[in-house]
Design a protein around this motif. Sequence first.
Motif, PDB file in Angstrom:
ATOM      1  N   CYS A 158     100.642 117.259 144.865  1.00  0.00           N
ATOM      2  CA  CYS A 158     100.791 117.483 143.433  1.00  0.00           C
ATOM      3  C   CYS A 158     102.119 116.881 142.959  1.00  0.00           C
ATOM      4  O   CYS A 158     103.113 116.990 143.680  1.00  0.00           O
ATOM      5  CB  CYS A 158     100.764 118.982 143.187  1.00  0.00           C
ATOM      6  SG  CYS A 158     100.822 119.444 141.469  1.00  0.00           S
ATOM      7  N   PRO A 159     102.161 116.175 141.823  1.00  0.00           N
ATOM      8  CA  PRO A 159     101.124 116.054 140.791  1.00  0.00           C
ATOM      9  C   PRO A 159     100.333 114.755 140.847  1.00  0.00           C
ATOM     10  O   PRO A 159      99.783 114.335 139.832  1.00  0.00           O
ATOM     11  CB  PRO A 159     101.954 116.115 139.519  1.00  0.00           C
ATOM     12  CG  PRO A 159     103.187 115.339 139.871  1.00  0.00           C
ATOM     13  CD  PRO A 159     103.468 115.667 141.325  1.00  0.00           C
ATOM     14  N   ILE A 160     100.287 114.081 142.007  1.00  0.00           N
ATOM     15  CA  ILE A 160      99.662 112.763 142.095  1.00  0.00           C
ATOM     16  C   ILE A 160      98.201 112.757 141.641  1.00  0.00           C
ATOM     17  O   ILE A 160      97.787 111.840 140.910  1.00  0.00           O
ATOM     18  CB  ILE A 160      99.792 112.186 143.519  1.00  0.00           C
ATOM     19  CG1 ILE A 160     101.270 112.066 143.907  1.00  0.00           C
ATOM     20  CG2 ILE A 160      99.121 110.826 143.613  1.00  0.00           C
ATOM     21  CD1 ILE A 160     102.093 111.225 142.957  1.00  0.00           C
ATOM     22  N   PRO A 161      97.360 113.758 142.006  1.00  0.00           N
ATOM     23  CA  PRO A 161      95.975 113.725 141.503  1.00  0.00           C
ATOM     24  C   PRO A 161      95.908 113.732 139.974  1.00  0.00           C
ATOM     25  O   PRO A 161      95.079 113.021 139.378  1.00  0.00           O
ATOM     26  CB  PRO A 161      95.363 114.996 142.106  1.00  0.00           C
ATOM     27  CG  PRO A 161      96.147 115.233 143.349  1.00  0.00           C
ATOM     28  CD  PRO A 161      97.556 114.842 142.995  1.00  0.00           C
ATOM     29  N   VAL A 162      96.779 114.517 139.333  1.00  0.00           N
ATOM     30  CA  VAL A 162      96.806 114.557 137.870  1.00  0.00           C
ATOM     31  C   VAL A 162      97.279 113.218 137.315  1.00  0.00           C
ATOM     32  O   VAL A 162      96.724 112.698 136.340  1.00  0.00           O
ATOM     33  CB  VAL A 162      97.711 115.698 137.372  1.00  0.00           C
ATOM     34  CG1 VAL A 162      97.884 115.634 135.857  1.00  0.00           C
ATOM     35  CG2 VAL A 162      97.138 117.055 137.774  1.00  0.00           C
ATOM     36  N   VAL A 163      98.305 112.648 137.919  1.00  0.00           N
ATOM     37  CA  VAL A 163      98.848 111.357 137.484  1.00  0.00           C
ATOM     38  C   VAL A 163      97.767 110.278 137.551  1.00  0.00           C
ATOM     39  O   VAL A 163      97.544 109.520 136.594  1.00  0.00           O
ATOM     40  CB  VAL A 163     100.061 110.953 138.344  1.00  0.00           C
ATOM     41  CG1 VAL A 163     100.465 109.510 138.053  1.00  0.00           C
ATOM     42  CG2 VAL A 163     101.236 111.884 138.096  1.00  0.00           C
TER      43      VAL A 163
END
Length: 207
Positions: A15-20
């Motif tokens: 996190c927060p790579i999936p959101v990014v």
Amino acid sequence: MSENKLVIDARGDACPIPVVKTLKALGALGGPGEVETIVDNKVAVENLGRMATSKGCASAVEQVAEKEWHVTTTATEAVEVAAGEPEAATCAAPAGNGVVIQVASDAMGIGDDELGHKLIKGFIFSLTQLPELPRTMLFYNGGARLTCEGSASLEDLKNLAAAGVEILTCGTCLDHYGLTDKLAVGEVTNMYVITEKLTGATVVVRP
């Protein structure tokens, strides 16, 4: 299945790579479509759902294995992703200690309104940088302007909503100022809910 669909494999990403990655993909769609993000933890699933809500998108989750979820974010129109917004995405958890932010004006403090507008913008941005976020933010009277189209704090508030902060704006206030159709983040609420949130809070902060 949507003809305009992107698939993002975010397994193994912290996190927060999936959101990014999902935010960038939504922006790349350029119109209606779907982004299917594959993740391997429930925290990512929850944060993707919050982000979808903050962007006015639908979110559906399918668990296909013990540690594999497919989160589909569906946009009915082009999703606006501001420059720098993906990089600013956060996974900070809302405070578990019942902190409620009470915003009654679009200016902070008493004296010079121009200065007050700058101060409230700085205050809301500073909230996004905290390691522990407030549980709820309540906007009423002049504060209702901050959650509507044209607000200088809109992107910061959208980031807070994506991170799980509950953003609530007084419906009577929106109607009074002619802003009912201009709400751009969070949900409309009423005085009963505002009273309930304030009286149930552990700490109430009024900037």
